[in-house]
Design a protein around this motif. Structure first.
Motif, PDB file in Angstrom:
ATOM      1  N   ALA A  73       0.824  -1.204   0.000  1.00  0.00           N
ATOM      2  CA  ALA A  73       0.000   0.000   0.000  1.00  0.00           C
ATOM      3  C   ALA A  73       0.860   1.256   0.000  1.00  0.00           C
ATOM      4  O   ALA A  73       0.486   2.277  -0.563  1.00  0.00           O
ATOM      5  N   ALA A  74       2.023   1.194   0.624  1.00  0.00           N
ATOM      6  CA  ALA A  74       2.898   2.352   0.714  1.00  0.00           C
ATOM      7  C   ALA A  74       3.613   2.620  -0.610  1.00  0.00           C
ATOM      8  O   ALA A  74       4.046   3.730  -0.862  1.00  0.00           O
ATOM      9  N   ARG A  75       3.725   1.627  -1.482  1.00  0.00           N
ATOM     10  CA  ARG A  75       4.433   1.773  -2.756  1.00  0.00           C
ATOM     11  C   ARG A  75       3.462   2.267  -3.815  1.00  0.00           C
ATOM     12  O   ARG A  75       2.528   1.578  -4.186  1.00  0.00           O
ATOM     13  N   THR A  76       3.690   3.476  -4.272  1.00  0.00           N
ATOM     14  CA  THR A  76       2.863   4.021  -5.339  1.00  0.00           C
ATOM     15  C   THR A  76       3.763   4.393  -6.512  1.00  0.00           C
ATOM     16  O   THR A  76       4.970   4.594  -6.342  1.00  0.00           O
ATOM     17  N   TYR A  77       3.163   4.473  -7.678  1.00  0.00           N
ATOM     18  CA  TYR A  77       3.914   4.750  -8.902  1.00  0.00           C
ATOM     19  C   TYR A  77       3.249   5.903  -9.647  1.00  0.00           C
ATOM     20  O   TYR A  77       2.015   6.027  -9.661  1.00  0.00           O
ATOM     21  N   ALA A  78       4.076   6.729 -10.293  1.00  0.00           N
ATOM     22  CA  ALA A  78       3.569   7.871 -11.053  1.00  0.00           C
ATOM     23  C   ALA A  78       2.979   7.419 -12.384  1.00  0.00           C
ATOM     24  O   ALA A  78       3.521   6.533 -13.053  1.00  0.00           O
ATOM     25  N   VAL A  96     -13.721   1.999 -17.218  1.00  0.00           N
ATOM     26  CA  VAL A  96     -14.359   2.266 -15.924  1.00  0.00           C
ATOM     27  C   VAL A  96     -13.819   3.538 -15.262  1.00  0.00           C
ATOM     28  O   VAL A  96     -14.198   3.859 -14.147  1.00  0.00           O
ATOM     29  N   GLY A  97     -12.936   4.261 -15.953  1.00  0.00           N
ATOM     30  CA  GLY A  97     -12.405   5.498 -15.402  1.00  0.00           C
ATOM     31  C   GLY A  97     -11.172   5.953 -16.150  1.00  0.00           C
ATOM     32  O   GLY A  97     -10.820   5.396 -17.196  1.00  0.00           O
ATOM     33  N   ARG A  98     -10.511   6.982 -15.586  1.00  0.00           N
ATOM     34  CA  ARG A  98      -9.273   7.508 -16.164  1.00  0.00           C
ATOM     35  C   ARG A  98      -8.326   7.862 -15.029  1.00  0.00           C
ATOM     36  O   ARG A  98      -8.755   8.179 -13.929  1.00  0.00           O
ATOM     37  N   VAL A  99      -7.039   7.789 -15.335  1.00  0.00           N
ATOM     38  CA  VAL A  99      -6.012   8.292 -14.415  1.00  0.00           C
ATOM     39  C   VAL A  99      -5.297   9.423 -15.140  1.00  0.00           C
ATOM     40  O   VAL A  99      -5.090   9.360 -16.353  1.00  0.00           O
ATOM     41  N   ARG A 104      -0.644   9.349  -8.798  1.00  0.00           N
ATOM     42  CA  ARG A 104       0.058   8.149  -8.326  1.00  0.00           C
ATOM     43  C   ARG A 104      -0.954   7.039  -8.103  1.00  0.00           C
ATOM     44  O   ARG A 104      -2.075   7.299  -7.652  1.00  0.00           O
ATOM     45  N   VAL A 105      -0.524   5.795  -8.431  1.00  0.00           N
ATOM     46  CA  VAL A 105      -1.387   4.629  -8.253  1.00  0.00           C
ATOM     47  C   VAL A 105      -0.657   3.554  -7.455  1.00  0.00           C
ATOM     48  O   VAL A 105       0.566   3.433  -7.538  1.00  0.00           O
TER      49      VAL A 105
END
Length: 152
Positions: A73-78, A96-99, A104-105
């Motif tokens: 959960a602590a590791r996110t990516y740009a 179902v959506g957009r980023v 960060r995800v």
């Protein structure tokens, strides 16, 4: 053992607890704990020690699983560029959506799917960023051309 008496039928692994009020059979106490000795007997201390060991082992496993979940959960990516989020690992799946670029995800897991070319290259890896939410790995800056999370 106060007013109780532990009895074990030799060779069967069946244990009964005789009390002032009657008799209760509890075969699982001895056989499931793996405490039947060559003579067919298990002491109360062995049963308690085995139960404590199992409880301690469960606590360790629970703590390790919690640590892995926290680390993931602590590791996110740009996100490298605006991208569609799909219900599965391919462009034929429902949008179902957009980023947005720069957001960060968190990647819970990755799986192979449709090969896509995006801002970071070409790949068949899709990142699961939520329940039923996938984005092509070519839109996420993971620092790798391979898997960075467990496979889904």
């Amino acid at each position: 053992m106060s007013s109780e008496e532990l009895t074990v039928t030799a060779g069967t692994g069946e244990a009964g607890v005789s009390t002032e009020t009657g008799v209760a059979t509890e075969a699982a106490v001895v056989t499931q704990a793996g405490l039947v000795t060559e003579a067919g007997l298990a002491t109360e201390a062995e049963v308690v020690a085995e139960a404590e060991a199992v409880t301690e082992a469960e606590a360790v496993v629970g703590a390790e699983a919690e640590a892995v979940a926290e680390q993931a959960a602590a590791r996110t990516y740009a996100v490298a560029a605006d991208a569609n989020v799909r219900s599965g690992p391919g462009t034929s799946y429902e949008k179902v959506g957009r980023v947005k670029a720069g957001s960060r995800v968190s990647i819970s897991c990755q799986r192979p799917g449709e090969t896509v070319t995006g801002p970071t290259g070409t790949s068949k890896i899709w990142d699961r960023i939520g329940n039923g939410r996938y984005v092509s790995d070519t839109y996420v800056r993971t620092g790798s051309n391979g898997y960075v999370a467990p496979r889904c």
